[in-house]
Design a protein around this motif. Structure first.
Motif, PDB file in Angstrom:
ATOM      1  N   LEU A 163       6.436   1.178   8.724  1.00  0.00           N
ATOM      2  CA  LEU A 163       5.574   0.200   8.061  1.00  0.00           C
ATOM      3  C   LEU A 163       5.739   0.242   6.552  1.00  0.00           C
ATOM      4  CD1 LEU A 163       3.386  -1.922   8.467  1.00  0.00           C
ATOM      5  CD2 LEU A 163       1.704  -0.087   8.616  1.00  0.00           C
ATOM      6  N   ASP A 164       5.867   1.438   5.979  1.00  0.00           N
ATOM      7  CA  ASP A 164       6.022   1.548   4.527  1.00  0.00           C
ATOM      8  C   ASP A 164       7.273   0.826   4.044  1.00  0.00           C
ATOM      9  OD1 ASP A 164       3.741   2.966   4.360  1.00  0.00           O
ATOM     10  OD2 ASP A 164       4.677   4.901   3.933  1.00  0.00           O
ATOM     11  N   GLU A 165       8.355   0.956   4.823  1.00  0.00           N
ATOM     12  CA  GLU A 165       9.605   0.299   4.452  1.00  0.00           C
ATOM     13  C   GLU A 165       9.442  -1.230   4.500  1.00  0.00           C
ATOM     14  OE1 GLU A 165      12.468   1.358   3.297  1.00  0.00           O
ATOM     15  OE2 GLU A 165      13.600  -0.518   3.512  1.00  0.00           O
ATOM     16  N   ALA A 166       8.797  -1.738   5.529  1.00  0.00           N
ATOM     17  CA  ALA A 166       8.558  -3.187   5.617  1.00  0.00           C
ATOM     18  C   ALA A 166       7.737  -3.643   4.422  1.00  0.00           C
ATOM     19  CB  ALA A 166       7.842  -3.523   6.926  1.00  0.00           C
ATOM     20  N   ARG A 167       6.711  -2.877   4.093  1.00  0.00           N
ATOM     21  CA  ARG A 167       5.835  -3.202   2.965  1.00  0.00           C
ATOM     22  C   ARG A 167       6.624  -3.234   1.658  1.00  0.00           C
ATOM     23  NH1 ARG A 167       0.267  -2.718   3.273  1.00  0.00           N
ATOM     24  NH2 ARG A 167       0.261  -1.343   5.079  1.00  0.00           N
ATOM     25  N   GLU A 168       7.506  -2.258   1.480  1.00  0.00           N
ATOM     26  CA  GLU A 168       8.300  -2.212   0.237  1.00  0.00           C
ATOM     27  C   GLU A 168       9.264  -3.389   0.150  1.00  0.00           C
ATOM     28  OE1 GLU A 168      10.191   1.627  -0.057  1.00  0.00           O
ATOM     29  OE2 GLU A 168       8.243   2.646   0.083  1.00  0.00           O
ATOM     30  N   GLN A 169       9.882  -3.745   1.290  1.00  0.00           N
ATOM     31  CA  GLN A 169      10.820  -4.878   1.266  1.00  0.00           C
ATOM     32  C   GLN A 169      10.087  -6.178   0.913  1.00  0.00           C
ATOM     33  OE1 GLN A 169      13.471  -5.230   4.623  1.00  0.00           O
ATOM     34  NE2 GLN A 169      14.194  -3.116   4.468  1.00  0.00           N
ATOM     35  N   VAL A 170       8.930  -6.377   1.522  1.00  0.00           N
ATOM     36  CA  VAL A 170       8.171  -7.608   1.232  1.00  0.00           C
ATOM     37  C   VAL A 170       7.742  -7.625  -0.231  1.00  0.00           C
ATOM     38  CG1 VAL A 170       6.040  -8.876   1.730  1.00  0.00           C
ATOM     39  CG2 VAL A 170       7.405  -7.930   3.609  1.00  0.00           C
ATOM     40  N   ALA A 171       7.267  -6.487  -0.736  1.00  0.00           N
ATOM     41  CA  ALA A 171       6.823  -6.417  -2.136  1.00  0.00           C
ATOM     42  C   ALA A 171       7.976  -6.668  -3.097  1.00  0.00           C
ATOM     43  CB  ALA A 171       6.180  -5.061  -2.415  1.00  0.00           C
ATOM     44  N   ALA A 172       9.171  -6.192  -2.722  1.00  0.00           N
ATOM     45  CA  ALA A 172      10.334  -6.398  -3.594  1.00  0.00           C
ATOM     46  C   ALA A 172      10.721  -7.874  -3.653  1.00  0.00           C
ATOM     47  CB  ALA A 172      11.509  -5.562  -3.089  1.00  0.00           C
ATOM     48  N   LEU A 173      10.616  -8.554  -2.519  1.00  0.00           N
ATOM     49  CA  LEU A 173      11.002  -9.970  -2.463  1.00  0.00           C
ATOM     50  C   LEU A 173       9.931 -10.880  -3.050  1.00  0.00           C
ATOM     51  CD1 LEU A 173      12.380 -10.009   1.199  1.00  0.00           C
ATOM     52  CD2 LEU A 173      13.744 -10.391  -0.862  1.00  0.00           C
ATOM     53  N   ASN A 174       8.676 -10.460  -2.929  1.00  0.00           N
ATOM     54  CA  ASN A 174       7.570 -11.387  -3.157  1.00  0.00           C
ATOM     55  C   ASN A 174       6.316 -10.596  -3.512  1.00  0.00           C
ATOM     56  OD1 ASN A 174       5.674 -13.420  -2.952  1.00  0.00           O
ATOM     57  ND2 ASN A 174       6.269 -14.081  -0.908  1.00  0.00           N
ATOM     58  N   PRO A 175       6.200 -10.175  -4.777  1.00  0.00           N
ATOM     59  CA  PRO A 175       5.105  -9.283  -5.174  1.00  0.00           C
ATOM     60  C   PRO A 175       3.710  -9.871  -4.921  1.00  0.00           C
ATOM     61  CG  PRO A 175       6.782  -9.425  -6.910  1.00  0.00           C
ATOM     62  CD  PRO A 175       7.131 -10.458  -5.893  1.00  0.00           C
ATOM     63  N   GLU A 176       3.595 -11.204  -4.883  1.00  0.00           N
ATOM     64  CA  GLU A 176       2.284 -11.841  -4.694  1.00  0.00           C
ATOM     65  C   GLU A 176       1.878 -11.937  -3.226  1.00  0.00           C
ATOM     66  OE1 GLU A 176       0.515 -12.807  -7.441  1.00  0.00           O
ATOM     67  OE2 GLU A 176       2.199 -11.832  -8.485  1.00  0.00           O
ATOM     68  N   CYS A 177       2.798 -11.624  -2.331  1.00  0.00           N
ATOM     69  CA  CYS A 177       2.547 -11.854  -0.902  1.00  0.00           C
ATOM     70  C   CYS A 177       1.448 -10.941  -0.371  1.00  0.00           C
ATOM     71  CB  CYS A 177       3.835 -11.624  -0.116  1.00  0.00           C
ATOM     72  SG  CYS A 177       3.749 -12.090   1.613  1.00  0.00           S
ATOM     73  N   ARG A 178       0.493 -11.507   0.364  1.00  0.00           N
ATOM     74  CA  ARG A 178      -0.510 -10.694   1.068  1.00  0.00           C
ATOM     75  C   ARG A 178       0.136 -10.143   2.330  1.00  0.00           C
ATOM     76  NH1 ARG A 178      -6.150 -12.083   0.564  1.00  0.00           N
ATOM     77  NH2 ARG A 178      -6.513 -10.930   2.473  1.00  0.00           N
ATOM     78  N   LEU A 179      -0.033  -8.867   2.607  1.00  0.00           N
ATOM     79  CA  LEU A 179       0.519  -8.292   3.827  1.00  0.00           C
ATOM     80  C   LEU A 179      -0.617  -7.786   4.701  1.00  0.00           C
ATOM     81  CD1 LEU A 179       3.754  -6.408   4.361  1.00  0.00           C
ATOM     82  CD2 LEU A 179       1.673  -5.369   5.246  1.00  0.00           C
ATOM     83  N   LEU A 180      -0.647  -8.265   5.927  1.00  0.00           N
ATOM     84  CA  LEU A 180      -1.684  -7.862   6.874  1.00  0.00           C
ATOM     85  C   LEU A 180      -1.024  -7.195   8.066  1.00  0.00           C
ATOM     86  CD1 LEU A 180      -2.451 -10.887   5.650  1.00  0.00           C
ATOM     87  CD2 LEU A 180      -4.487 -10.501   7.022  1.00  0.00           C
ATOM     88  N   VAL A 181      -1.721  -6.238   8.645  1.00  0.00           N
ATOM     89  CA  VAL A 181      -1.228  -5.543   9.841  1.00  0.00           C
ATOM     90  C   VAL A 181      -2.286  -5.734  10.913  1.00  0.00           C
ATOM     91  CG1 VAL A 181      -0.486  -3.334  10.808  1.00  0.00           C
ATOM     92  CG2 VAL A 181      -0.072  -3.845   8.380  1.00  0.00           C
ATOM     93  N   LEU A 182      -1.901  -6.329  12.032  1.00  0.00           N
ATOM     94  CA  LEU A 182      -2.931  -6.623  13.028  1.00  0.00           C
ATOM     95  C   LEU A 182      -2.379  -6.580  14.449  1.00  0.00           C
ATOM     96  CD1 LEU A 182      -2.352  -9.721  14.075  1.00  0.00           C
ATOM     97  CD2 LEU A 182      -3.461 -10.345  11.942  1.00  0.00           C
ATOM     98  N   SER A 183      -3.295  -6.566  15.386  1.00  0.00           N
ATOM     99  CA  SER A 183      -2.973  -6.743  16.800  1.00  0.00           C
ATOM    100  C   SER A 183      -3.927  -7.781  17.362  1.00  0.00           C
ATOM    101  CB  SER A 183      -3.138  -5.429  17.569  1.00  0.00           C
ATOM    102  OG  SER A 183      -3.159  -5.699  18.958  1.00  0.00           O
ATOM    103  N   ALA A 184      -3.366  -8.905  17.776  1.00  0.00           N
ATOM    104  CA  ALA A 184      -4.206  -9.955  18.377  1.00  0.00           C
ATOM    105  C   ALA A 184      -4.738  -9.504  19.730  1.00  0.00           C
ATOM    106  CB  ALA A 184      -3.403 -11.246  18.518  1.00  0.00           C
TER     107      ALA A 184
END
Lengths: 223, 223
Positions: A176-197
């Motif tokens: 999860l940390d790696e996914a979070r870092e990749q998203v932050a690197a591409l798009n610092p403004e992006c909200r990241l949520l972790v969920l299970s429907a």
């Protein structure tokens, strides 16, 4: 005309149709969310859980995009919301004119939030504006944490990244940390949520993001 | 030229390049498998397990297609096989000319089997012949059993459907019988395999399919 010319013409026509949709949604005070992901990342399951959580308070509707089958719209209609299925034939994404035609074909009434579930595809839907307020990209934990860097366009443009199927985290090697870092690197403004429907974990934060976005849109319109 | 004209012209150019590749692969006695699936269905992980199983006996190589990152080719090179990464920029599928250029760019030597891992996308790669002997479509159990009917083109054209991540079956609501029925309805000749590259379950059947296909190709060439 070359292939590039044709593509530019198609995108320009789409942009004009999307601008018209955006004006209409603004006048109606409807928040519009364009959901994009791989096939099977859980877009429809997230919408089902969202309808269960928010339909008592808000008027919700959905436009579903698929190559074939009416299945997804049927799943949402069973929960009591208006849902229209667009069948694209072979096309790999929705376009704004299909959304306009869907709004003409079905009476959605006045909506607080319209969800547009795009065709399952992390690539082609990225370039087509549908008049939405924001794109949300879903990434299920079973797909692997390397996907943002492999599909950078959509992760750069989405205002929200929703990590789905968090209930499967104990069974897969998803960092999860790696996914979070990749998203932050591409798009610092992006909200990241972790969920299970499925379990409901993280759904409150997703619903809050939707409510806040709706409030912000209506406040801006009132000014 | 209209959009349709451009597409037909592109597909005709691709078909010509694919025919040339197919002649070359026939002359070399190389079996070529075009792997197609959603992002994150486990194509590279299946290839890693296949290399571990077959590389002692066969000369294997891989061409990897991605929008961005060299990651998949690196994973396979670490296992000691030649692997070339094609970066498509924004393009949602590989085409035959990219495969031809990859073969020119890297010395693969004489190969028994060349795997072409397409861009993660269940739709666009379907129409582009890469000179392969057969297409294999992967569907992970976390994606849901409704995918064959939702993406009928690829499931109709693939000679093998590989259900991946079978180790996760106890944790997801995937109806294997339903997936099997959908594939059979679209494509009665399709081989369906159920496997887990992580646990090794079903890998022997996949390796056997590859060995038999290679034998068949070489026997046909010898006649």
């Amino acid at each position: 005309m070359t292939r590039v010319d044709v593509r530019e013409k198609v995108l320009a026509a789409n942009a004009a149709a999307a601008a018209e949709l955006r004006r209409r949604f603004a006048a109606q005070g409807t928040l519009v969310v364009n959901l994009i992901s791989s096939p099977g990342s859980g877009k429809t399951t997230l919408l089902e859980a969202t309808v269960r959580g928010l339909a008592p308070r808000l008027r919700l509707g959905a436009i579903e995009g698929d190559i074939a089958t009416e299945r997804d719209a049927e799943r949402l209609r069973r929960l009591g919301i208006p849902a229209h299925q667009i069948l694209t034939g072979g096309a790999c994404h929705l376009d704004a004119r299909q959304v306009r035609d869907a709004l003409a074909a079905r009476d959605f009434g006045a909506l607080d939030i319209l969800f547009i579930e795009n065709v399952g595809n992390l690539i082609c839907p990225t370039s087509y504006d549908l008049g939405e307020d924001f794109k949300a990209v879903l990434l299920s934990v079973t797909e692997g944490e390397d996907k943002p860097f492999k599909y950078p366009a959509i992760f750069s443009r989405a205002a929200a990244t929703v990590i789905t199927k968090a209930d499967l985290l104990p069974h897969v090697a998803f960092r999860l940390d790696e996914a979070r870092e990749q998203v932050a690197a591409l798009n610092p403004e992006c909200r990241l949520l972790v969920l299970s429907a499925t379990t409901g974990q993280g759904m409150a934060e997703w619903e809050q993001l939707l409510m806040e976005s709706l409030d912000r849109k209506r406040s801006a319109a009132a000014r």
